[in-house]
Design a protein around this motif. Sequence first.
Motif, PDB file in Angstrom:
ATOM      1  N   LEU A 209      38.728  19.914  10.563  1.00 58.72           N
ATOM      2  CA  LEU A 209      38.093  20.956   9.756  1.00 58.72           C
ATOM      3  C   LEU A 209      36.596  20.719   9.556  1.00 58.72           C
ATOM      4  N   GLY A 210      36.094  19.581  10.040  1.00 57.66           N
ATOM      5  CA  GLY A 210      34.675  19.285   9.892  1.00 57.66           C
ATOM      6  C   GLY A 210      34.293  18.795   8.506  1.00 57.66           C
ATOM      7  N   ILE A 211      35.253  18.165   7.813  1.00 58.21           N
ATOM      8  CA  ILE A 211      34.997  17.642   6.467  1.00 58.21           C
ATOM      9  C   ILE A 211      34.737  16.144   6.561  1.00 58.21           C
ATOM     10  N   PRO A 212      33.616  15.645   6.046  1.00 59.18           N
ATOM     11  CA  PRO A 212      33.351  14.206   6.098  1.00 59.18           C
ATOM     12  C   PRO A 212      34.272  13.421   5.170  1.00 59.18           C
ATOM     13  N   ILE A 213      34.396  12.140   5.450  1.00 55.96           N
ATOM     14  CA  ILE A 213      35.264  11.271   4.659  1.00 55.96           C
ATOM     15  C   ILE A 213      34.527  10.789   3.409  1.00 55.96           C
ATOM     16  N   GLY A 214      35.249  10.724   2.292  1.00 59.30           N
ATOM     17  CA  GLY A 214      34.724  10.118   1.080  1.00 59.30           C
ATOM     18  C   GLY A 214      33.746  10.988   0.319  1.00 59.30           C
ATOM     19  N   VAL A 215      32.735  10.351  -0.268  1.00 55.13           N
ATOM     20  CA  VAL A 215      31.840  11.022  -1.200  1.00 55.13           C
ATOM     21  C   VAL A 215      31.093  12.201  -0.578  1.00 55.13           C
ATOM     22  N   ASP A 216      30.826  12.166   0.721  1.00 57.02           N
ATOM     23  CA  ASP A 216      30.106  13.267   1.362  1.00 57.02           C
ATOM     24  C   ASP A 216      30.911  14.564   1.367  1.00 57.02           C
ATOM     25  N   ALA A 217      32.218  14.461   1.217  1.00 61.15           N
ATOM     26  CA  ALA A 217      33.052  15.672   1.161  1.00 61.15           C
ATOM     27  C   ALA A 217      32.744  16.498  -0.082  1.00 61.15           C
ATOM     28  N   CYS A 218      32.180  15.859  -1.099  1.00 61.53           N
ATOM     29  CA  CYS A 218      31.818  16.578  -2.330  1.00 61.53           C
ATOM     30  C   CYS A 218      30.770  17.647  -2.053  1.00 61.53           C
ATOM     31  N   ASN A 219      29.893  17.379  -1.099  1.00 58.21           N
ATOM     32  CA  ASN A 219      28.852  18.351  -0.754  1.00 58.21           C
ATOM     33  C   ASN A 219      29.452  19.604  -0.130  1.00 58.21           C
ATOM     34  N   VAL A 220      30.521  19.415   0.653  1.00 59.71           N
ATOM     35  CA  VAL A 220      31.226  20.556   1.246  1.00 59.71           C
ATOM     36  C   VAL A 220      31.858  21.395   0.151  1.00 59.71           C
ATOM     37  N   LEU A 221      32.474  20.728  -0.822  1.00 59.13           N
ATOM     38  CA  LEU A 221      33.092  21.428  -1.949  1.00 59.13           C
ATOM     39  C   LEU A 221      32.036  22.193  -2.741  1.00 59.13           C
ATOM     40  N   SER A 222      30.863  21.597  -2.883  1.00 63.43           N
ATOM     41  CA  SER A 222      29.772  22.209  -3.644  1.00 63.43           C
ATOM     42  C   SER A 222      29.281  23.501  -3.000  1.00 63.43           C
ATOM     43  N   ALA A 223      29.401  23.618  -1.680  1.00 65.17           N
ATOM     44  CA  ALA A 223      28.934  24.818  -0.977  1.00 65.17           C
ATOM     45  C   ALA A 223      29.752  26.051  -1.359  1.00 65.17           C
ATOM     46  N   ARG A 224      30.981  25.820  -1.887  1.00 60.29           N
ATOM     47  CA  ARG A 224      31.851  26.911  -2.357  1.00 60.29           C
ATOM     48  C   ARG A 224      32.124  27.956  -1.273  1.00 60.29           C
ATOM     49  N   ARG A 225      32.168  27.498  -0.051  1.00 60.21           N
ATOM     50  CA  ARG A 225      32.481  28.409   1.060  1.00 60.21           C
ATOM     51  C   ARG A 225      33.990  28.415   1.276  1.00 60.21           C
ATOM     52  N   ILE A 226      34.589  29.584   1.211  1.00 58.84           N
ATOM     53  CA  ILE A 226      36.036  29.704   1.365  1.00 58.84           C
ATOM     54  C   ILE A 226      36.361  30.255   2.748  1.00 58.84           C
ATOM     55  N   GLU A 227      37.192  29.538   3.487  1.00 62.60           N
ATOM     56  CA  GLU A 227      37.667  29.977   4.796  1.00 62.60           C
ATOM     57  C   GLU A 227      39.130  30.399   4.676  1.00 62.60           C
ATOM     58  N   HIS A 228      39.441  31.567   5.188  1.00 62.13           N
ATOM     59  CA  HIS A 228      40.823  32.036   5.203  1.00 62.13           C
ATOM     60  C   HIS A 228      41.496  31.533   6.476  1.00 62.13           C
ATOM     61  N   MET A 229      42.592  30.803   6.320  1.00 60.36           N
ATOM     62  CA  MET A 229      43.263  30.208   7.466  1.00 60.36           C
ATOM     63  C   MET A 229      44.740  30.570   7.462  1.00 60.36           C
ATOM     64  N   ASP A 230      45.279  30.699   8.682  1.00 58.69           N
ATOM     65  CA  ASP A 230      46.701  30.972   8.834  1.00 58.69           C
ATOM     66  C   ASP A 230      47.504  29.722   8.492  1.00 58.69           C
ATOM     67  N   LEU A 231      48.721  29.935   8.010  1.00 53.92           N
ATOM     68  CA  LEU A 231      49.683  28.857   7.834  1.00 53.92           C
ATOM     69  C   LEU A 231      50.904  29.145   8.684  1.00 53.92           C
ATOM     70  N   ALA A 232      51.511  28.103   9.193  1.00 56.88           N
ATOM     71  CA  ALA A 232      52.776  28.241   9.903  1.00 56.88           C
ATOM     72  C   ALA A 232      53.905  27.840   8.960  1.00 56.88           C
ATOM     73  N   LYS A 233      55.081  28.402   9.185  1.00 54.56           N
ATOM     74  CA  LYS A 233      56.216  28.103   8.315  1.00 54.56           C
ATOM     75  C   LYS A 233      57.411  27.717   9.172  1.00 54.56           C
ATOM     76  N   ILE A 234      57.999  26.571   8.833  1.00 51.27           N
ATOM     77  CA  ILE A 234      59.210  26.133   9.510  1.00 51.27           C
ATOM     78  C   ILE A 234      60.273  25.896   8.447  1.00 51.27           C
ATOM     79  N   ASN A 235      61.373  26.629   8.550  1.00 53.93           N
ATOM     80  CA  ASN A 235      62.373  26.686   7.489  1.00 53.93           C
ATOM     81  C   ASN A 235      61.673  27.105   6.193  1.00 53.93           C
ATOM     82  N   ASP A 236      61.639  26.248   5.176  1.00 48.85           N
ATOM     83  CA  ASP A 236      60.998  26.616   3.910  1.00 48.85           C
ATOM     84  C   ASP A 236      59.683  25.881   3.680  1.00 48.85           C
ATOM     85  N   ALA A 237      59.168  25.226   4.695  1.00 49.38           N
ATOM     86  CA  ALA A 237      57.951  24.426   4.536  1.00 49.38           C
ATOM     87  C   ALA A 237      56.802  25.013   5.345  1.00 49.38           C
TER      88      ALA A 237
END
Length: 226
Positions: free
Chosen positions: A106-134
């Motif tokens: 997803l292009g998210i850095p590890i650790g404290v640098d990921a906070c900067n990604v969260l700060s950008a408040r950019r929301i991406e809409h992504m598909d989910l797959a479902k197998i049985n109930d999960a």
Amino acid sequence: MHIYIYDSFLANRKYESTIAKIETRLTDLGLNGKIIRLGLLQSLGDSIKNEIKKGAKTIVAVGGNELLHKCINSVMSFYTEYNAATFVPVAFIPINAKDSSIANTLGIPIGVDACNVLSARRIEHMDLAKINDAYFLCEALITTEATNIKVNENYSIEISEIGVIAIINLANDFTLPAGYKSSAQDGKLEFCIKTKKSNGFLSIGNKENIPSLFSFDELIVENKKN
């Protein structure tokens, strides 16, 4: 309000410094929120449902791939149960690369640098797959031996060779054949078959040795041995 879900392994003292840096950075960015530290007897699903009812704006998984998927499933469970129309975003602060391969995808850095990604408040809409109930974001692997696959109720494939079937929403740990890509934003899933006999990808119905990659909306997998 942001709800930070801390994975249970973060109770280990070796992560104290990393968590302290993350919490300091979140404070600096004005992203303070409620912290929920998971324990052996604590229900993640119940905790997330209660926080959404109280008005949580974002659920942040702080840990690894497994916790991220658990948070996703808990949020989806809430909206299925209450038939709600607006979804609360799920964010990810990965702690170490070993258990957080989805972060790299997803292009998210590890650790404290990921906070900067969260700060950008950019929301991406992504598909989910479902197998049985999960639900899952990336991929699921199923053994091929004695397995029958029905694709979109249009045709079926039966495989006798030993290997794996990869159900792919977003390729992560599974390596696709050369030249193929996956997207979690195209409304489609793909699957391909990799056999141990040839140590490569199975080619079905192709005159040339071209790996078969199928797109589908719904897939029924039946295994006579499981």
